[in-house]
Write an enzyme that holds these catalytic residues in place. Structure first.
Site, PDB file in Angstrom:
ATOM      1  N   ASP A 124       0.769  -1.111  -0.146  1.00 12.13           N
ATOM      2  CA  ASP A 124      -0.091  -0.129   0.048  1.00 12.13           C
ATOM      3  C   ASP A 124       0.900   1.210  -0.097  1.00 12.13           C
ATOM      4  OD1 ASP A 124      -2.199  -1.748   0.316  1.00 12.13           O
ATOM      5  OD2 ASP A 124      -2.195  -1.581   2.380  1.00 12.13           O
ATOM      6  N   ARG A 125       0.302   2.380  -0.402  1.00 12.22           N
ATOM      7  CA  ARG A 125       0.773   3.542  -0.547  1.00 12.22           C
ATOM      8  C   ARG A 125       1.557   4.044   0.782  1.00 12.22           C
ATOM      9  NH1 ARG A 125      -1.392   9.535  -1.695  1.00 12.22           N
ATOM     10  NH2 ARG A 125       0.701  10.831  -1.857  1.00 12.22           N
TER      11      ARG A 125
END
Length: 266
Positions: A124-125
């Site tokens: 995930d970012r």
């Protein structure tokens, strides 16, 4: 826009169809927000002088706020030529979107190494940590198969609020109707937080975040599954810290751990 003139350079077509300067358009092309449709194929395009054909369609997803973002830089930890392992900082995307890819690990590495880059797994970012990238389609297939066959062992660190009540626990609630298994060990705690080691046997979307939230210990900084608000002062306290697998080139064991100075701490 649909092209009605043969051999028109891409930059000229864009300049004629938008109010943007050629300098802004060159930057937009480099940052990956321009797409070219030829027949049924649509691909990101960067060549400013690409000659267009009648019937081609060009799409530009120009968002000044996105394009002005400055990404944190990844750190190279291992280079095997046909694949490499990087430390992805929080805030860096794993891959780009139609709005651009200049803040994506794939593009950042492509520019640093001057090699094609292929994604074989994701973080995930908001998650920092170790990521493997392939530099050929053949290696991408081999690494993807290792992930699919669960032959790459992944370990994470997570920080949750309070005293985590389990020394060790395995969580196996299905995610998206698919089997998911996370093994969690408490490493240490202080008065406010607990540091956990998490080994996952499956790689479902948001698996660790969902599993910990389900037992009422959401990860600190988690806006989606926890209680963190938009202006929460801390990043998501989740990090991929260790990868173990056999190198697909020579079958020698690879065991790489993020340096202690870069690891999450209480």
């Amino acid at each position: 826009m649909t092209i009605d003139t043969d051999n028109q350079p891409l930059i000229d077509a864009l300049a004629g169809a938008t109010n943007l300067s050629k300098q802004s358009l060159k930057s937009a092309l480099d940052k990956g927000c321009v797409w070219l449709k030829t027949g049924k194929k649509i691909n990101r395009i960067r060549r400013i002088k690409k000659p267009l054909k009648i019937g081609n369609e060009v799409f530009i997803y120009f968002n000044e706020k996105i394009l002005s973002s400055i990404p944190a830089q990844p750190t190279l930890l291992l280079d095997k030529n046909s694949y490499s392992i990087w430390f992805k900082p929080a805030g860096v995307f794993s891959q780009g979107s139609k709005w651009g890819d200049h803040c994506a690990l794939t593009r950042l590495v492509e520019k640093k190494l001057d090699r094609p880059t292929f994604l074989v797994h994701r973080l995930d970012r908001a998650t920092s940590g170790l990521m493997i990238l392939a530099h050929s389609k053949t290696m991408a297939r081999e690494l993807s198969k290792l992930f699919a066959d669960r032959l790459i062992k992944k370990t994470y660190l997570a920080i949750v609020a309070g005293d985590f009540t389990h020394k060790k626990i395995s969580l196996n609630t299905d995610i998206d109707e698919k089997h998911a298994l996370s093994h969690i060990t408490k490493l240490m705690q202080n008065a406010q937080k607990s540091l956990l080691s998490v080994h996952i046997e499956t790689g479902r979307k948001h698996q660790i975040r969902k599993h910990l939230s389900e037992i009422n210990f959401p990860i600190i900084g988690d806006r989606l599954y926890g209680t963190a608000k938009k202006n929460h002062p801390e990043d998501l306290q989740l990090q991929a810290v260790n990868l173990v697998f056999n190198c697909p080139i020579d079958q020698q064991p690879i065991n790489i751990t993020l340096s202690s100075e870069d690891q999450l701490k209480l």
